[in-house]
Design a protein around this motif. Structure first.
Motif, PDB file in Angstrom:
ATOM      1  N   PRO A   1       0.833  -1.205   0.000  1.00 12.17           N
ATOM      2  CA  PRO A   1       0.000   0.000   0.000  1.00 12.17           C
ATOM      3  C   PRO A   1       0.864   1.250   0.000  1.00 12.17           C
ATOM      4  CG  PRO A   1       0.090  -0.946   2.183  1.00 12.17           C
ATOM      5  CD  PRO A   1       0.783  -1.915   1.275  1.00 12.17           C
ATOM      6  N   SER A   2       0.324   2.326  -0.519  1.00 11.36           N
ATOM      7  CA  SER A   2       1.063   3.585  -0.555  1.00 11.36           C
ATOM      8  C   SER A   2       0.983   4.321   0.771  1.00 11.36           C
ATOM      9  CB  SER A   2       0.524   4.483  -1.674  1.00 11.36           C
ATOM     10  OG  SER A   2      -0.851   4.737  -1.474  1.00 11.36           O
ATOM     11  N   GLY A   3       0.070   3.945   1.631  1.00 15.69           N
ATOM     12  CA  GLY A   3      -0.080   4.583   2.923  1.00 15.69           C
ATOM     13  C   GLY A   3      -1.528   4.546   3.378  1.00 15.69           C
ATOM     14  N   PRO A   4      -1.788   4.897   4.618  1.00 19.14           N
ATOM     15  CA  PRO A   4      -3.159   4.880   5.135  1.00 19.14           C
ATOM     16  C   PRO A   4      -4.077   5.787   4.319  1.00 19.14           C
ATOM     17  CG  PRO A   4      -1.578   5.092   6.912  1.00 19.14           C
ATOM     18  CD  PRO A   4      -0.807   5.299   5.640  1.00 19.14           C
ATOM     19  N   TYR A   5      -5.317   5.379   4.141  1.00 22.82           N
ATOM     20  CA  TYR A   5      -6.294   6.216   3.441  1.00 22.82           C
ATOM     21  C   TYR A   5      -7.691   5.940   3.964  1.00 22.82           C
ATOM     22  CZ  TYR A   5      -7.740   2.211   0.525  1.00 22.82           C
ATOM     23  OH  TYR A   5      -8.227   0.997   0.082  1.00 22.82           O
ATOM     24  N   ARG A   6      -8.584   6.870   3.648  1.00 25.52           N
ATOM     25  CA  ARG A   6     -10.000   6.700   3.931  1.00 25.52           C
ATOM     26  C   ARG A   6     -10.746   6.815   2.614  1.00 25.52           C
ATOM     27  NH1 ARG A   6     -12.244  11.990   4.122  1.00 25.52           N
ATOM     28  NH2 ARG A   6     -10.622  13.583   4.055  1.00 25.52           N
ATOM     29  N   LEU A   7     -12.010   6.512   2.628  1.00 21.83           N
ATOM     30  CA  LEU A   7     -12.829   6.677   1.432  1.00 21.83           C
ATOM     31  C   LEU A   7     -13.570   8.009   1.504  1.00 21.83           C
ATOM     32  CD1 LEU A   7     -14.430   3.149   0.887  1.00 21.83           C
ATOM     33  CD2 LEU A   7     -12.500   4.175  -0.324  1.00 21.83           C
ATOM     34  N   LYS A   8     -13.472   8.764   0.453  1.00 20.87           N
ATOM     35  CA  LYS A   8     -14.206  10.019   0.346  1.00 20.87           C
ATOM     36  C   LYS A   8     -14.855  10.058  -1.026  1.00 20.87           C
ATOM     37  CE  LYS A   8     -13.737  15.038   0.698  1.00 20.87           C
ATOM     38  NZ  LYS A   8     -12.804  16.175   0.917  1.00 20.87           N
TER      39      LYS A   8
ATOM     40  N   ALA B   1     -12.453  -4.212 -19.228  1.00 22.39           N
ATOM     41  CA  ALA B   1     -12.694  -2.770 -19.330  1.00 22.39           C
ATOM     42  C   ALA B   1     -13.291  -2.227 -18.031  1.00 22.39           C
ATOM     43  CB  ALA B   1     -13.620  -2.468 -20.508  1.00 22.39           C
ATOM     44  N   PHE B   2     -14.185  -3.003 -17.426  1.00 16.96           N
ATOM     45  CA  PHE B   2     -14.785  -2.558 -16.185  1.00 16.96           C
ATOM     46  C   PHE B   2     -13.758  -2.555 -15.053  1.00 16.96           C
ATOM     47  CE2 PHE B   2     -17.704  -3.141 -12.462  1.00 16.96           C
ATOM     48  CZ  PHE B   2     -18.293  -1.889 -12.555  1.00 16.96           C
ATOM     49  N   ALA B   3     -12.819  -3.505 -15.077  1.00 15.68           N
ATOM     50  CA  ALA B   3     -11.740  -3.522 -14.084  1.00 15.68           C
ATOM     51  C   ALA B   3     -10.893  -2.254 -14.204  1.00 15.68           C
ATOM     52  CB  ALA B   3     -10.876  -4.759 -14.271  1.00 15.68           C
ATOM     53  N   ALA B   4     -10.659  -1.804 -15.449  1.00 16.18           N
ATOM     54  CA  ALA B   4      -9.882  -0.578 -15.662  1.00 16.18           C
ATOM     55  C   ALA B   4     -10.626   0.632 -15.091  1.00 16.18           C
ATOM     56  CB  ALA B   4      -9.609  -0.378 -17.153  1.00 16.18           C
ATOM     57  N   LYS B   5     -11.953   0.669 -15.255  1.00 19.33           N
ATOM     58  CA  LYS B   5     -12.749   1.749 -14.675  1.00 19.33           C
ATOM     59  C   LYS B   5     -12.669   1.720 -13.154  1.00 19.33           C
ATOM     60  CE  LYS B   5     -16.262   2.118 -18.334  1.00 19.33           C
ATOM     61  NZ  LYS B   5     -17.716   1.980 -18.624  1.00 19.33           N
ATOM     62  N   THR B   6     -12.719   0.510 -12.607  1.00 18.90           N
ATOM     63  CA  THR B   6     -12.649   0.369 -11.154  1.00 18.90           C
ATOM     64  C   THR B   6     -11.323   0.886 -10.620  1.00 18.90           C
ATOM     65  OG1 THR B   6     -14.127  -1.564 -11.211  1.00 18.90           O
ATOM     66  CG2 THR B   6     -12.758  -1.293  -9.246  1.00 18.90           C
ATOM     67  N   ALA B   7     -10.239   0.634 -11.354  1.00 20.60           N
ATOM     68  CA  ALA B   7      -8.920   1.114 -10.925  1.00 20.60           C
ATOM     69  C   ALA B   7      -8.883   2.642 -10.887  1.00 20.60           C
ATOM     70  CB  ALA B   7      -7.838   0.581 -11.862  1.00 20.60           C
ATOM     71  N   ILE B   8      -9.542   3.284 -11.859  1.00 21.09           N
ATOM     72  CA  ILE B   8      -9.603   4.753 -11.871  1.00 21.09           C
ATOM     73  C   ILE B   8     -10.404   5.256 -10.674  1.00 21.09           C
ATOM     74  CG2 ILE B   8     -10.461   6.773 -13.124  1.00 21.09           C
ATOM     75  CD1 ILE B   8      -9.939   5.205 -15.722  1.00 21.09           C
ATOM     76  N   ILE B   9     -11.556   4.608 -10.436  1.00 13.24           N
ATOM     77  CA  ILE B   9     -12.395   5.002  -9.302  1.00 13.24           C
ATOM     78  C   ILE B   9     -11.641   4.801  -7.990  1.00 13.24           C
ATOM     79  CG2 ILE B   9     -14.482   4.385  -8.011  1.00 13.24           C
ATOM     80  CD1 ILE B   9     -15.805   3.786 -10.730  1.00 13.24           C
ATOM     81  N   ARG B  10     -10.860   3.726  -7.906  1.00 13.63           N
ATOM     82  CA  ARG B  10     -10.091   3.465  -6.688  1.00 13.63           C
ATOM     83  C   ARG B  10      -9.168   4.643  -6.361  1.00 13.63           C
ATOM     84  NH1 ARG B  10      -7.190  -2.164  -6.613  1.00 13.63           N
ATOM     85  NH2 ARG B  10      -6.310  -1.345  -8.552  1.00 13.63           N
ATOM     86  N   LYS B  11      -8.517   5.191  -7.374  1.00 15.55           N
ATOM     87  CA  LYS B  11      -7.647   6.353  -7.153  1.00 15.55           C
ATOM     88  C   LYS B  11      -8.451   7.573  -6.730  1.00 15.55           C
ATOM     89  CE  LYS B  11      -4.042   5.079 -10.504  1.00 15.55           C
ATOM     90  NZ  LYS B  11      -3.366   5.492 -11.752  1.00 15.55           N
ATOM     91  N   GLU B  12      -9.660   7.705  -7.299  1.00 15.43           N
ATOM     92  CA  GLU B  12     -10.453   8.910  -7.068  1.00 15.43           C
ATOM     93  C   GLU B  12     -11.135   8.935  -5.695  1.00 15.43           C
ATOM     94  OE1 GLU B  12     -11.682   9.945 -11.690  1.00 15.43           O
ATOM     95  OE2 GLU B  12     -12.892   8.535 -10.558  1.00 15.43           O
ATOM     96  N   VAL B  13     -11.409   7.763  -5.124  1.00 13.22           N
ATOM     97  CA  VAL B  13     -12.122   7.754  -3.843  1.00 13.22           C
ATOM     98  C   VAL B  13     -11.179   7.650  -2.648  1.00 13.22           C
ATOM     99  CG1 VAL B  13     -14.176   6.738  -4.887  1.00 13.22           C
ATOM    100  CG2 VAL B  13     -12.477   5.232  -3.806  1.00 13.22           C
ATOM    101  N   ARG B  14      -9.898   7.355  -2.887  1.00  9.76           N
ATOM    102  CA  ARG B  14      -8.952   7.297  -1.786  1.00  9.76           C
ATOM    103  C   ARG B  14      -8.554   8.702  -1.363  1.00  9.76           C
ATOM    104  NH1 ARG B  14      -4.886   2.472  -3.912  1.00  9.76           N
ATOM    105  NH2 ARG B  14      -5.928   0.732  -2.849  1.00  9.76           N
ATOM    106  N   ALA B  15      -8.571   8.922  -0.065  1.00 16.75           N
ATOM    107  CA  ALA B  15      -8.165  10.222   0.480  1.00 16.75           C
ATOM    108  C   ALA B  15      -7.270   9.985   1.688  1.00 16.75           C
ATOM    109  CB  ALA B  15      -9.393  11.031   0.893  1.00 16.75           C
ATOM    110  N   PRO B  16      -6.290  10.884   1.924  1.00 18.06           N
ATOM    111  CA  PRO B  16      -5.390  10.714   3.066  1.00 18.06           C
ATOM    112  C   PRO B  16      -6.158  10.700   4.384  1.00 18.06           C
ATOM    113  CG  PRO B  16      -4.583  12.394   1.574  1.00 18.06           C
ATOM    114  CD  PRO B  16      -5.974  12.078   1.133  1.00 18.06           C
ATOM    115  N   MET B  17      -5.666   9.950   5.315  1.00 15.89           N
ATOM    116  CA  MET B  17      -6.255   9.943   6.650  1.00 15.89           C
ATOM    117  C   MET B  17      -6.044  11.304   7.311  1.00 15.89           C
ATOM    118  SD  MET B  17      -7.656   7.001   7.033  1.00 15.89           S
ATOM    119  CE  MET B  17      -7.908   6.827   8.788  1.00 15.89           C
ATOM    120  N   ALA B  18      -7.015  11.739   8.075  1.00 17.25           N
ATOM    121  CA  ALA B  18      -6.886  13.025   8.772  1.00 17.25           C
ATOM    122  C   ALA B  18      -5.753  12.938   9.789  1.00 17.25           C
ATOM    123  CB  ALA B  18      -8.190  13.365   9.463  1.00 17.25           C
ATOM    124  N   PRO B  19      -4.953  13.987   9.934  1.00 19.66           N
ATOM    125  CA  PRO B  19      -3.817  13.967  10.882  1.00 19.66           C
ATOM    126  C   PRO B  19      -4.317  13.909  12.324  1.00 19.66           C
ATOM    127  CG  PRO B  19      -4.158  16.166   9.988  1.00 19.66           C
ATOM    128  CD  PRO B  19      -5.080  15.258   9.209  1.00 19.66           C
TER     129      PRO B  19
END
Length: 219
Positions: free
Chosen positions: A40-47, A201-219
């Motif tokens: 993993p690249s680091g902790p994240y939350r879903l937004k 193709a749908f897996a590729a869309k899911t990968a894009i969405i995965r990047k878009e919904v990940r947000a850094p954890m609040a400090p």
């Protein structure tokens, strides 16, 4: 009549999938599919953003709020779990009944067993329906796919649903790691057979969405 059928379809898609969200990664490796491990690249939350897929899908007006009871049911696999949910439709839709509906469901927190948590999440969402006595059967997959341009796999499948009103089907792709378990699903043209649907193709869309919904954890 067409409008009424579309309303039922949208309601089924959003209610059946409503309720999952979140994501905080731990420092341990993420497990996204059978035999698949990635760092993993680091902790994240879903937004859930107002738009996904690079702005081509925007938030639908017909969707339910996250159901936190799903996080409660996953308490054995996800500590401090929080459910997140959003539904999206094409940005260029002519009205609220046109175009496919994308649903993003997930639970985030400290995921103790990613694969087990995802399996449980899918069972919960498969059992949610606005129609009594509906039966869900996986007819394709699950297939582990590493989308082009991504090092993290997703698990994809097609589910057939049968009730007294007839038979329908729906594709979905999911991922699981130390921060979250998430399922992305889409309504389809039921006139086409499931075999014609492009899971890659749908897996590729899911990968894009995965990047878009990940947000850094609040400090």
């Amino acid at each position: 009549m067409k409008r009424q059928i579309r309303s039922v379809a949208v309601a089924m898609a959003t209610v059946a999938l409503a309720g999952c969200g979140g994501g905080g990664e731990s420092g341990s490796p993420s497990v996204n599919g059978p035999g698949q491990v990635s760092a993993p690249s680091g902790p994240y939350r879903l937004k859930m953003p107002k738009a996904v897929l690079k702005g081509t899908f925007t938030e639908s007006r017909e969707h339910s709020e996250p159901d936190q009871s799903i996080a409660s049911r996953l308490a054995g696999q996800i500590e401090n779990g929080i459910t997140a949910f959003a539904a999206y439709q094409p940005a260029d839709r002519k009205d609220e009944f046109s175009g496919p509906v994308l649903s993003v469901n997930g639970v985030y927190g400290t995921v103790l067993s990613p694969v087990t948590a995802r399996d449980e999440l899918l069972k919960i969402l498969d059992s949610r329906t606005v129609i009594q006595d509906e039966r869900s059967v996986v007819i394709t997959g699950p297939r582990t796919i590493i989308p082009q341009g991504s090092s993290e796999p997703v698990s994809c499948r097609i589910v057939r649903k049968t009730s007294e009103f007839g038979t329908s089907w729906q594709p979905d792709c999911s991922w699981a790691d130390g921060s979250a378990v998430v399922k992305v699903a889409q309504t389809v043209d039921l006139k086409k057979p499931p075999a014609e649907f492009d899971l890659e193709a749908f897996a590729a869309k899911t990968a894009i969405i995965r990047k878009e919904v990940r947000a850094p954890m609040a400090p």
